[in-house]
Write a protein that holds these residues in place. Structure first.
Motif, PDB file in Angstrom:
ATOM      1  N   THR A 390      28.279  44.091  41.352  1.00 58.56           N
ATOM      2  CA  THR A 390      27.989  44.085  42.797  1.00 58.56           C
ATOM      3  C   THR A 390      28.636  45.382  43.055  1.00 58.56           C
ATOM      4  N   GLY A 391      29.642  46.518  41.986  1.00 54.53           N
ATOM      5  CA  GLY A 391      29.825  47.504  42.819  1.00 54.53           C
ATOM      6  C   GLY A 391      31.553  47.499  43.983  1.00 54.53           C
ATOM      7  N   ASP A 392      32.075  46.107  43.257  1.00 58.76           N
ATOM      8  CA  ASP A 392      33.214  45.689  44.043  1.00 58.76           C
ATOM      9  C   ASP A 392      34.111  45.123  43.102  1.00 58.76           C
ATOM     10  N   PHE A 393      35.087  43.918  44.175  1.00 59.07           N
ATOM     11  CA  PHE A 393      35.806  43.467  43.557  1.00 59.07           C
ATOM     12  C   PHE A 393      35.369  42.156  44.105  1.00 59.07           C
ATOM     13  N   ARG A 394      34.835  41.627  45.231  1.00 57.67           N
ATOM     14  CA  ARG A 394      34.733  40.858  46.923  1.00 57.67           C
ATOM     15  C   ARG A 394      34.764  39.398  46.307  1.00 57.67           C
ATOM     16  N   ILE A 395      32.996  39.440  45.250  1.00 55.01           N
ATOM     17  CA  ILE A 395      32.912  38.216  44.902  1.00 55.01           C
ATOM     18  C   ILE A 395      34.022  37.824  43.983  1.00 55.01           C
ATOM     19  N   SER A 396      34.898  38.158  43.274  1.00 54.99           N
ATOM     20  CA  SER A 396      35.768  37.809  42.344  1.00 54.99           C
ATOM     21  C   SER A 396      37.245  37.320  43.032  1.00 54.99           C
ATOM     22  N   TYR A 397      37.317  38.152  44.738  1.00 56.25           N
ATOM     23  CA  TYR A 397      38.493  37.022  45.348  1.00 56.25           C
ATOM     24  C   TYR A 397      38.236  36.625  45.251  1.00 56.25           C
ATOM     25  N   MET A 398      36.743  36.214  46.211  1.00 55.89           N
ATOM     26  CA  MET A 398      35.703  34.636  46.804  1.00 55.89           C
ATOM     27  C   MET A 398      36.204  34.305  46.052  1.00 55.89           C
ATOM     28  N   VAL A 399      35.536  33.589  44.594  1.00 56.87           N
ATOM     29  CA  VAL A 399      35.646  32.991  43.841  1.00 56.87           C
ATOM     30  C   VAL A 399      37.482  32.558  43.595  1.00 56.87           C
ATOM     31  N   SER A 400      38.091  33.630  43.607  1.00 58.11           N
ATOM     32  CA  SER A 400      39.456  33.366  43.849  1.00 58.11           C
ATOM     33  C   SER A 400      40.033  32.200  44.815  1.00 58.11           C
ATOM     34  N   GLY A 401      39.789  32.734  45.612  1.00 62.28           N
ATOM     35  CA  GLY A 401      39.856  31.625  46.468  1.00 62.28           C
ATOM     36  C   GLY A 401      39.684  30.651  46.696  1.00 62.28           C
ATOM     37  N   ILE A 402      38.395  30.389  46.434  1.00 57.47           N
ATOM     38  CA  ILE A 402      37.768  29.000  46.457  1.00 57.47           C
ATOM     39  C   ILE A 402      38.594  28.749  44.927  1.00 57.47           C
ATOM     40  N   ALA A 403      39.136  28.732  44.149  1.00 54.92           N
ATOM     41  CA  ALA A 403      39.746  27.624  42.384  1.00 54.92           C
ATOM     42  C   ALA A 403      41.068  27.674  42.980  1.00 54.92           C
ATOM     43  N   ALA A 404      42.185  28.743  43.931  1.00 55.66           N
ATOM     44  CA  ALA A 404      43.545  28.308  44.523  1.00 55.66           C
ATOM     45  C   ALA A 404      43.210  26.858  45.427  1.00 55.66           C
ATOM     46  N   PHE A 405      41.989  26.426  46.134  1.00 47.56           N
ATOM     47  CA  PHE A 405      41.634  25.488  46.844  1.00 47.56           C
ATOM     48  C   PHE A 405      41.783  24.380  46.218  1.00 47.56           C
ATOM     49  N   VAL A 406      41.159  24.690  44.906  1.00 46.49           N
ATOM     50  CA  VAL A 406      40.471  23.450  43.334  1.00 46.49           C
ATOM     51  C   VAL A 406      42.255  22.681  43.032  1.00 46.49           C
ATOM     52  N   ALA A 407      43.243  24.211  42.791  1.00 42.37           N
ATOM     53  CA  ALA A 407      44.413  24.212  42.066  1.00 42.37           C
ATOM     54  C   ALA A 407      45.255  23.162  43.404  1.00 42.37           C
ATOM     55  N   ILE A 408      44.783  22.905  44.272  1.00 42.00           N
ATOM     56  CA  ILE A 408      45.773  21.957  46.043  1.00 42.00           C
ATOM     57  C   ILE A 408      45.325  20.998  45.708  1.00 42.00           C
TER      58      ILE A 408
END
Length: 420
Positions: A390-408
């Motif tokens: 993709t050329g940057d890390f935005r998708i990775s940060y988005m996936v990380s945010g979703i995973a954090a909500f799963v952890a909640i």
């Protein structure tokens, strides 16, 4: 036999150490924090600050950068697997000291090579040393502190890596070539020398158990019986897996952030390396208080709710850089991440002692850290691959945010801990 003694851990009959009215538990905690400053602050998190200059001078791709981070985590996993065998035999004092010398030796190796395979090999050794510092320094707090103050003490220990982030943020951008060494090699050389000094300090001050200095653990004595099992019981396996999954999510998501956020600041946000270093230092400054704050919070509202609150702030921090490209979003993300970064490891280490007992705390924490390290190993590699596409890390940060909500959700499914 005292309930909270690890029977197989050697007891060095040293003379009592007196520091006025200061309980020696706090000396152990502060020394553990200094050791963690090297083991994690310099051994792992300084890498994110050195990575842009390493990538530029060695022409590393995003994938290669991720592989370097993966190499470190492989070493960390090796240390986690060996810790339950080594710790009972040698104790925290010798294990932590030797691990700091391993980190120093590996950094000296990195300071004198520009070969990518050799860098990977040396960074594996750094990971082994880091794991050999973290597990002993965290698990020994279950011996020195009762649950009433265990979270706060662990928070103090986890303040150490924050100072490593501060140091790397201010020092790395100012590094210059030294004789035939490149600037990033000079950085590894300086960090190696610091590790040697701290290894000597650790050997001088750390003690394996309160009995070694004729003390009892610090804090309020629990009203309910303290577990004294030497090993983990099968009945605790489900709880261990549940906690391990939560910790794995944290490992994967936070490692993506700390490995690539400086690269994102320089690339996507067009900041200079000096400006990125200053912002990185702010993460370190805020993180100094994060472990103590959330350790104290979890001491009062419980580990379960403390975990949920921590992951909520992490999710927002990840999504701010995943969904936006404005600088204010970046700054808010940095503040939130720094505010909460050490919360989950502190609470997990407290859980190991609270749920499984002081005697089994090291084994429980080793199992939890294995899950955590597995997440750490996979996160940077996956993020580097996505960035290539993709050329940057935005998708990775988005996936990380979703995973954090799963952890909640997973944290809220934990059974409330019985009061001690």
């Amino acid at each position: 036999m005292r309930e909270d003694i690890l029977p197989s851990e050697p007891r060095n009959r040293t003379p009592p150490l007196s520091l006025g009215r200061l309980h020696y538990a706090w000396v152990v905690a502060v020394t553990g924090s200094i050791a963690m400053f090297c083991g994690l602050g310099l051994g792992r998190f300084a890498f994110g600050m050195l990575l842009p200059s390493m990538s530029a001078s060695l022409a590393l791709s995003y994938t290669q950068s991720g592989i370097l981070g993966f190499a470190n985590l492989i070493g960390y996993l090796v240390a986690v697997l060996l810790s339950p065998l080594i710790l009972p035999r040698f104790g925290t004092r010798l294990t932590g000291t030797a691990s700091l010398f391993v980190i120093a030796a590996s950094m000296l190796g990195m300071a004198f090579t520009t070969s990518f395979p050799m860098l990977c090999a040396f960074y594996v050794l750094t990971g082994i040393g880091s794991g050999g510092v973290v597990l002993p320094m965290m698990s020994v707090m279950s011996h020195w502190f009762f649950p009433s103050h265990r979270g706060l003490a662990l928070g103090l220990v986890m303040a150490g890596p924050g100072f490593g982030i501060i140091l790397s943020g201010f020092v790395v951008p100012k590094l210059l070539p030294f004789f035939s060494l490149l600037s990033w090699q000079t950085g590894w050389l300086i960090f190696a020398l610091i590790n040697i000094v701290v290894a000597c300090l650790t050997f001088a001050l750390i003690r394996n158990h309160p009995n070694d200095v004729t003390h009892s653990p610090f804090g309020r004595i629990p009203t309910s019986p303290v577990k004294n099992k030497k090993k983990l019981e099968r009945s605790n396996l489900k709880l261990l897996v549940h906690l391990g999954l939560i910790f794995a999510i944290y490992g994967a998501t936070y490692m993506v952030y700390v490995t690539f956020i400086v690269t994102s600041m320089v690339g996507s946000y067009q900041l200079s390396e000096a400006a990125a270093g200053g912002i990185w230092a702010w993460i370190g400054l805020l993180s100094v208080f994060s472990g103590m704050l959330f350790g104290w919070i979890s001491d009062h509202i419980g580990r379960r709710l403390g975990l949920a609150l921590a992951f909520f702030f992490l999710a927002i921090a990840y999504l701010l850089v995943g969904l936006t490209d404005w600088h204010l979003g970046l700054y808010l993300s940095i503040i939130l991440f720094g505010f909460v970064v050490w919360s989950v490891p502190v609470i997990m280490a407290a859980c190991a002692g609270d749920y499984f007992g002081a005697a089994a705390a090291a084994s429980a924490l080793a199992a939890l850290t294995f899950a955590f390290s597995s997440g750490q190993a996979l996160g940077p590699v996956a993020a580097g691959y996505l960035a290539e596409l993709t050329g940057d890390f935005r998708i990775s940060y988005m996936v990380s945010g979703i995973a954090a909500f799963v952890a909640i959700g997973l944290a809220l499914l934990l059974q409330p801990q019985k009061p001690l």
